[in-house]
Design a protein around this motif. Structure first.
Motif, mmCIF file in Angstrom:
data_model
loop_
_atom_site.group_PDB
_atom_site.id
_atom_site.type_symbol
_atom_site.label_atom_id
_atom_site.label_comp_id
_atom_site.label_asym_id
_atom_site.label_seq_id
_atom_site.Cartn_x
_atom_site.Cartn_y
_atom_site.Cartn_z
ATOM 1 N N THR A 73 -55.220 -27.577 -50.516
ATOM 2 C CA THR A 73 -54.249 -27.492 -51.609
ATOM 3 C C THR A 73 -54.131 -28.853 -52.285
ATOM 4 O O THR A 73 -54.660 -29.849 -51.790
ATOM 5 N N ASN A 74 -53.444 -28.877 -53.408
ATOM 6 C CA ASN A 74 -53.317 -30.094 -54.222
ATOM 7 C C ASN A 74 -54.688 -30.707 -54.505
ATOM 8 O O ASN A 74 -54.818 -31.919 -54.629
ATOM 9 N N GLY A 116 -50.620 -25.102 -54.949
ATOM 10 C CA GLY A 116 -50.502 -24.387 -53.683
ATOM 11 C C GLY A 116 -50.945 -22.957 -53.921
ATOM 12 O O GLY A 116 -51.057 -22.514 -55.073
ATOM 13 N N ASN A 147 -41.748 -26.676 -54.693
ATOM 14 C CA ASN A 147 -41.677 -25.392 -55.382
ATOM 15 C C ASN A 147 -42.222 -24.262 -54.512
ATOM 16 O O ASN A 147 -41.758 -23.127 -54.588
ATOM 17 N N GLN A 148 -43.211 -24.588 -53.683
ATOM 18 C CA GLN A 148 -43.758 -23.553 -52.828
ATOM 19 C C GLN A 148 -42.772 -23.195 -51.707
ATOM 20 O O GLN A 148 -42.657 -22.036 -51.323
ATOM 21 N N TYR A 151 -47.579 -17.337 -49.130
ATOM 22 C CA TYR A 151 -47.170 -17.536 -47.736
ATOM 23 C C TYR A 151 -48.021 -16.642 -46.836
ATOM 24 O O TYR A 151 -48.608 -17.075 -45.842
ATOM 25 N N SER A 169 -43.469 -13.675 -54.714
ATOM 26 C CA SER A 169 -43.349 -15.089 -54.364
ATOM 27 C C SER A 169 -43.753 -15.352 -52.914
ATOM 28 O O SER A 169 -44.014 -16.485 -52.535
ATOM 29 N N ARG A 170 -43.839 -14.301 -52.115
ATOM 30 C CA ARG A 170 -44.309 -14.485 -50.727
ATOM 31 C C ARG A 170 -45.823 -14.335 -50.587
ATOM 32 O O ARG A 170 -46.373 -14.481 -49.486
ATOM 33 N N ARG A 191 -26.848 -11.573 -57.560
ATOM 34 C CA ARG A 191 -26.701 -10.331 -56.786
ATOM 35 C C ARG A 191 -25.562 -9.498 -57.356
ATOM 36 O O ARG A 191 -24.546 -10.046 -57.770
ATOM 37 N N ASN A 195 -44.748 -25.733 -41.461
ATOM 38 C CA ASN A 195 -45.814 -25.598 -40.459
ATOM 39 C C ASN A 195 -47.005 -24.828 -41.014
ATOM 40 O O ASN A 195 -48.148 -25.159 -40.730
ATOM 41 N N VAL A 196 -46.722 -23.793 -41.793
ATOM 42 C CA VAL A 196 -47.804 -22.985 -42.355
ATOM 43 C C VAL A 196 -48.596 -23.802 -43.376
ATOM 44 O O VAL A 196 -49.779 -23.577 -43.581
ATOM 45 N N GLY A 197 -47.922 -24.778 -44.017
ATOM 46 C CA GLY A 197 -48.670 -25.662 -44.906
ATOM 47 C C GLY A 197 -48.279 -25.576 -46.370
ATOM 48 O O GLY A 197 -49.147 -25.672 -47.243
ATOM 49 N N ALA A 198 -46.988 -25.390 -46.632
ATOM 50 C CA ALA A 198 -46.536 -25.373 -48.027
ATOM 51 C C ALA A 198 -46.988 -26.647 -48.732
ATOM 52 O O ALA A 198 -46.949 -27.732 -48.157
ATOM 53 N N ALA A 199 -47.429 -26.496 -49.983
ATOM 54 C CA ALA A 199 -48.044 -27.616 -50.686
ATOM 55 C C ALA A 199 -47.017 -28.534 -51.330
ATOM 56 O O ALA A 199 -47.296 -29.708 -51.563
ATOM 57 N N ASN A 200 -45.843 -28.028 -51.645
ATOM 58 C CA ASN A 200 -44.828 -28.841 -52.320
ATOM 59 C C ASN A 200 -43.476 -28.113 -52.311
ATOM 60 O O ASN A 200 -43.357 -27.022 -51.778
ATOM 61 N N GLU A 257 -40.688 -23.625 -40.592
ATOM 62 C CA GLU A 257 -41.796 -22.693 -40.420
ATOM 63 C C GLU A 257 -42.729 -22.719 -41.637
ATOM 64 O O GLU A 257 -43.952 -22.768 -41.503
ATOM 65 N N ALA A 258 -42.128 -22.735 -42.821
ATOM 66 C CA ALA A 258 -42.943 -22.780 -44.042
ATOM 67 C C ALA A 258 -43.738 -24.082 -44.105
ATOM 68 O O ALA A 258 -44.886 -24.107 -44.557
ATOM 69 N N GLU A 263 -36.317 -21.873 -40.898
ATOM 70 C CA GLU A 263 -37.168 -21.173 -41.877
ATOM 71 C C GLU A 263 -37.930 -22.161 -42.757
ATOM 72 O O GLU A 263 -39.070 -21.922 -43.152
ATOM 73 N N GLN A 294 -51.720 -17.705 -46.923
ATOM 74 C CA GLN A 294 -51.992 -18.977 -46.252
ATOM 75 C C GLN A 294 -52.101 -18.741 -44.730
ATOM 76 O O GLN A 294 -52.987 -19.272 -44.071
ATOM 77 N N GLU A 304 -28.553 -18.307 -50.246
ATOM 78 C CA GLU A 304 -29.523 -17.340 -49.735
ATOM 79 C C GLU A 304 -29.508 -17.239 -48.215
ATOM 80 O O GLU A 304 -30.370 -16.569 -47.630
ATOM 81 N N LYS A 362 -55.753 -19.016 -42.804
ATOM 82 C CA LYS A 362 -55.870 -19.993 -41.715
ATOM 83 C C LYS A 362 -56.334 -19.314 -40.432
ATOM 84 O O LYS A 362 -57.190 -19.834 -39.727
ATOM 85 N N ALA A 378 -40.470 -20.725 -53.202
ATOM 86 C CA ALA A 378 -41.082 -19.399 -53.320
ATOM 87 C C ALA A 378 -41.167 -18.707 -51.960
ATOM 88 O O ALA A 378 -40.918 -17.513 -51.848
ATOM 89 N N TRP A 379 -41.505 -19.456 -50.941
ATOM 90 C CA TRP A 379 -41.757 -18.853 -49.636
ATOM 91 C C TRP A 379 -40.471 -18.511 -48.880
ATOM 92 O O TRP A 379 -40.451 -17.577 -48.086
ATOM 93 N N ARG A 420 -37.079 -18.660 -50.394
ATOM 94 C CA ARG A 420 -35.967 -18.362 -51.310
ATOM 95 C C ARG A 420 -34.927 -19.482 -51.358
ATOM 96 O O ARG A 420 -33.930 -19.354 -52.072
ATOM 97 N N MET A 444 -49.206 -19.909 -56.640
ATOM 98 C CA MET A 444 -48.015 -20.500 -57.262
ATOM 99 C C MET A 444 -47.950 -20.221 -58.748
ATOM 100 O O MET A 444 -46.961 -20.507 -59.400
#
Lengths: 489, 404
Positions: free
Chosen positions: B181-182, B50, A408-409, B166, B162-163, B244, A401-406, A398-399, A395, B169, A389, B173, A412-413, A415, B53
């Motif tokens: 979360t969690n 999260g 899998n997130q 993101y 899926s975004r 793709r 920093n924003v606070g991804a929980a795990n 950055e995700a 990248e 969040q 991808e 904030k 998702a955020w 790719r 999700m």
């Protein structure tokens, strides 16, 4: 649909032994593998178009593979080679595509013997043409009888370094250098455990002797920092002295090695797609290669009648894998009611003793190939971490920093992990970057197992049909919120 | 995550940490929280995993004007308009693409159905035209030669679900919402003019609660001492994505009988949805494909674009979409208890989320919602189980009236 008592997934040393053992103990067994013949990676068979040359007749691995293939052929186990399993359901239903047709089987038990894949640690230029994995180089050399390049840098860690270098020399190629993350003292420390299998150690010394007599420089405790080249291929590799954690020593001068191929590998990662897909419990064990399905000493996982053995159950090498396969095969025979407790215990005892012995060797090798997490920390912000991808490290940061929980997130955020490799190439990198920030791999978690287990041609899933015969109704709500069928109409 | 318990007990500190706690960080919870915070409420968002999700992050990102029952059309039309300018109110366009949509019919029966639907939607002032197969093939040259008729929705669009988490969040904030979360909610205590909510990562107190817990709503509601009058159902929606491939089509494709959504985003993958069912249990997370439904879903896709057979399937996944008793959407106060609200049960809730969350916040902020919401009171009965009451404060607790 064919009904079976046991399906073994993967026909490497673990899978073959599991199928042989279970079937000999009366279990109606089928073994499935993507390849046209059994063997897996270590005993990889030649393509059907190749005949073994005189040198292979004397190759120990090849001979061992041939013996095991013969043993499997002589056993009552049935085989389905040339079939890629893409779907497994709880309970168990298994679907595979072959060259000609798709097949679906039902089975009371499953032994996953799906082996391992190579760990990639990204560095500048790692996606450059001419950079390949050490395991990939092994496959080219062993199975295709092909040199990966004319002048090769062999880099990374573990015994594959010497094996690949020696094979390249034997095939008439040149080695620019061997770049080994491990120091000589790390190898010396491993030596007593390696003595468990003197015959393997002898073979290792033969490789080293061949490498030495060819005058190949061996750079211990060095790491690759950049692969230089363009779309036409690789031209040079920059290496630097490394500290014990695998990171380059700041301020040291990089060494430039001219080469048209870099074969680099950082150890092996257990393949857990089957056990993750069936939601077995997993544990993180870095000295076994990372996340593995939790199992008991009979190789039963937390899912009833799902067993796991071989490198997929934790990196331990071919000798341990074969023993684990036999133990899992016996456990399946016992659980399916073909042998009683006494016979099982009597047969399994010597196998467990041998396994304990073999594990010393396997764990020493696995330790040499373990992940050095600091190497992930020093990946540059603009280096690609997910090559399917085109996701760069910044990248992921950055995700985070924003606070991804795990984990899998993060997928998702960003790719990362969504491409056709299904996270096999980038998984370790992404989870390591997350672990650093979230406080450990356990908090990061595992990527949820998703089907297909391998990308599958749409053509094969769609099959032949007439539009008029499409059956509607499967898009209606049918379940309550605990997965039970609703009674209301 | 720190516990707020100590602050609550501190006589010098504020008695209640938050004006509102939103329980469940899917699209409804996120959107409600964003608007509540925008309206000046101190807001905490509690999420067991999260943000977005589950259903709100794993749906197919469809933004079609033929979503849901016709009665819901005004909500969805307004919500799609919000998605269109998400970069303004959310700070992220979530991959929004207005590529138009085609609803395809292959035979007489399907054509009749598409025509009926066309008439109904047209009355709702949806931009829509009925076109024949040849005109549809001008829009989509790779469309099957068997397509006989299509509804064309020029304003149909899709985004990348899926975004969603993101985007929210970041937005939440930046407007001061505390996101936990969690943090799985484990129980409620009431008193001190509000709710004390126990979670797996600590306790928070809030004057109001919003339950936006999606497929997990039944157990959260039960912790408050309520039961639904009928079974809570889940749809276990299957989605799939291919490798793709060269550009095959650009519009959002649906089928006259429903059961199909198709889109090919800029990256060339083909996303196949349509609400075909898998199996699964939200509480264990175990899911499984139903093979016949995979077959049907893909055959429908292949009927529209035969060229799809040239690529490979890379991933399938399943999302839990809740259906509340009577298959009715709900958004409003719970009966017989003050300051507790419920939102959920919408068909294509992701499409409607931005707008419906805004209405919900308006209701709670004492503003008149632009369109009437969906009172949930008839769908509940009080269970014998009452709120857990902490011993040390038992005398001051009153379940029915925590705040005035």
């Amino acid at each position: 649909m064919q009904q079976l008592q046991l399906i073994v997934l993967g026909a490497g040393p673990a899978g073959m032994q599991a199928a042989i053992t279970a079937s000999r103990n009366g279990v109606d067994t089928l073994i499935i593998d993507q390849a046209q013949k059994a063997g897996g990676q270590v005993y990889r068979p030649l393509p059907t178009s190749h005949a073994p040359g005189p040198d292979l007749q004397h190759d120990n691995d090849f001979a061992a593979g041939e013996r095991l293939r013969q043993e499997l052929a002589d056993s009552p186990a049935r085989v389905a080679f040339g079939h890629t399993v893409w779907r497994i359901s709880p309970g168990f239903e298994i679907e595979a595509v072959g060259a000609e047709s798709s097949k679906i089987w039902r089975s009371q038990a499953v032994i996953a013997a799906t082996g391992a894949y190579e760990r990639c640690v990204p560095f500048k230029g790692w996606t450059q043409p001419g950079v390949i994995g050490l395991a990939a180089a092994t496959i080219m050399l062993k199975s295709q009888q092909m040199l990966p390049g004319r002048r090769v840098v062999v880099a990374g860690c573990g015994p594959l370094l010497a094996a690949v270098a020696a094979s390249i020399l034997k095939g008439g190629g040149k080695i620019a250098a061997i770049v080994d993350l491990a120091s000589r003292s790390e190898w010396l420390a491993a030596l007593p455990s390696l003595l468990v299998h003197p015959e393997l150690l002898v073979r290792g010394s033969q490789w080293i002797a061949a490498i030495r007599s060819a005058g190949v420089p061996i750079l211990n405790r060095h790491t690759v920092v950049e692969a230089i080249g363009d779309d036409n291929g690789l031209s040079a590799v920059l290496v630097m002295p490394a500290s014990a954690d695998g990171t380059p020593i700041a301020g040291a001068a990089p060494l430039r090695l001219e080469a048209d191929c870099l074969a680099i590998g950082h150890g092996l990662v257990p393949s857990t797609d089957v056990t993750r897909s069936l939601r077995a419990r997993h544990v993180y064990q870095p000295d076994r290669g990372g996340w593995i399905a939790e199992c008991d000493d009979s190789h039963r996982t937390s899912v009833d009648r799902l067993y796991v053995c071989g490198d997929g159950a934790g990196i331990r090498g071919a000798v341990s894998a074969a023993l684990q396969g036999q133990i899992a095969g016996l456990a399946a025979a016992r659980d399916l009611g073909h042998i009683g407790k006494n016979i099982h215990d009597e047969r399994v005892a010597p196998l467990r003793a041998k396994l304990r012995h073999a594990e010393r060797f396997g764990s020493a090798v696995a330790r040499l190939m373990r992940l050095r997490p600091a190497m992930m920390s020093v990946i540059a912000a603009d280096t690609i971490v997910c090559r399917c991808e085109d996701i760069v490290r910044s990248e992921i940061d950055e995700a985070l920093n924003v606070g991804a929980a795990n984990l899998n997130q993060i997928k998702a955020w960003t790719r990362a992990g969504m491409g056709p490799c299904q996270g096999r190439v980038c998984g370790e990198t992404i989870s390591s970057l997350c672990a650093e920030r979230m406080g450990g791999k356990e908090r990061v978690g595992l990527w949820t197992g998703r089907l297909p287990l391998r990308p599958v041609p749409m053509r094969a899933v769609i099959g032949d049909y007439r539009y008029e015969d499409i059956v509607w109704g499967g898009n209606k709500t049918a379940l309550d919120d605990e997965g039970r069928l609703l009674k209301r109409s | 995550m720190k516990s707020f318990r100590s602050r609550r007990r501190n006589p010098m500190g504020p008695a209640i940490d938050f004006d509102v706690a939103v329980i469940g960080g899917g699209i409804m919870g996120c959107s409600t929280a964003l608007n509540l915070a925008g309206g000046g409420m101190r807001t905490v968002l509690l999420e067991r995993r999260g943000l977005c999700m589950e259903a709100s992050g794993v749906n197919a990102g469809t933004l079609t004007h033929r979503t849901g029952p016709v009665s819901m059309q005004p909500f969805y039309t307004r919500s799609i308009a919000m998605w269109k300018n998400a970069s303004q109110w959310l700070g992220d366009d979530v991959g929004f693409r207005e590529r138009g949509g085609l609803t395809v019919a292959f035979n007489e029966k399907e054509a009749v159905r598409a025509t009926q639907d066309f008439k109904l939607r047209k009355q709702q002032e949806v931009e829509i035209e009925l076109i024949d197969g040849d005109r549809a093939r001008e829009i989509e040259p790779n469309l099957s030669k068997h397509a006989v008729l299509a509804s064309h929705f020029p304003r149909d669009a899709y985004a990348n679900s899926s975004r969603t988490g993101y985007a929210f969040q970041k937005a939440l904030k930046s407007c001061g919402v505390l996101i936990m979360t969690n943090s799985e909610v484990q129980g409620f205590e009431s008193g001190d003019g509000g709710y004390c909510i126990r979670t797996s990562t600590g306790q928070v107190t809030a004057k109001r609660i919003v339950i936006s817990s999606g497929a997990w709503v039944r157990k959260v509601v039960a912790m408050l001492g309520y039961q639904f009058t009928d079974a809570v159902a889940v749809r276990v929606n299957m989605m799939s994505v291919t490798e793709r491939m060269p550009k095959l089509f650009s519009t959002l494709i649906t089928h006259a009988n429903s059961g199909l959504t198709l889109k090919q985003p800029d990256n060339g993958t083909v996303l196949i949805g349509g609400g075909w069912q898998g199996r699964g249990d939200p509480y264990t997370g175990q899911t499984d494909l139903v093979r016949e439904n995979v077959t049907t879903n893909f055959r429908l896709a292949h009927s529209v674009f035969p060229g799809i057979e040239a690529t490979r399937l890379v991933r399938t996944w399943l999302g839990f979409e809740v259906r509340l008793p009577g298959d009715e959407p709900m958004a409003g106060p719970l009966p017989g208890i003050s300051n507790a609200f419920l939102i959920g049960g919408f068909q294509s809730g992701w499409t409607g989320g931005p707008y419906i969350g805004r209405l919900m916040a308006d209701l709670m902020l004492g503003r008149d919602p632009e369109l009437p919401l969906f009172d949930p009171s008839h769908a509940f009965r009080r269970a014998s189980v009452q709120l857990n009451t902490p011993n040390e404060a038992a005398d001051e607790l009153s379940v029915k009236d925590p705040i005035h």
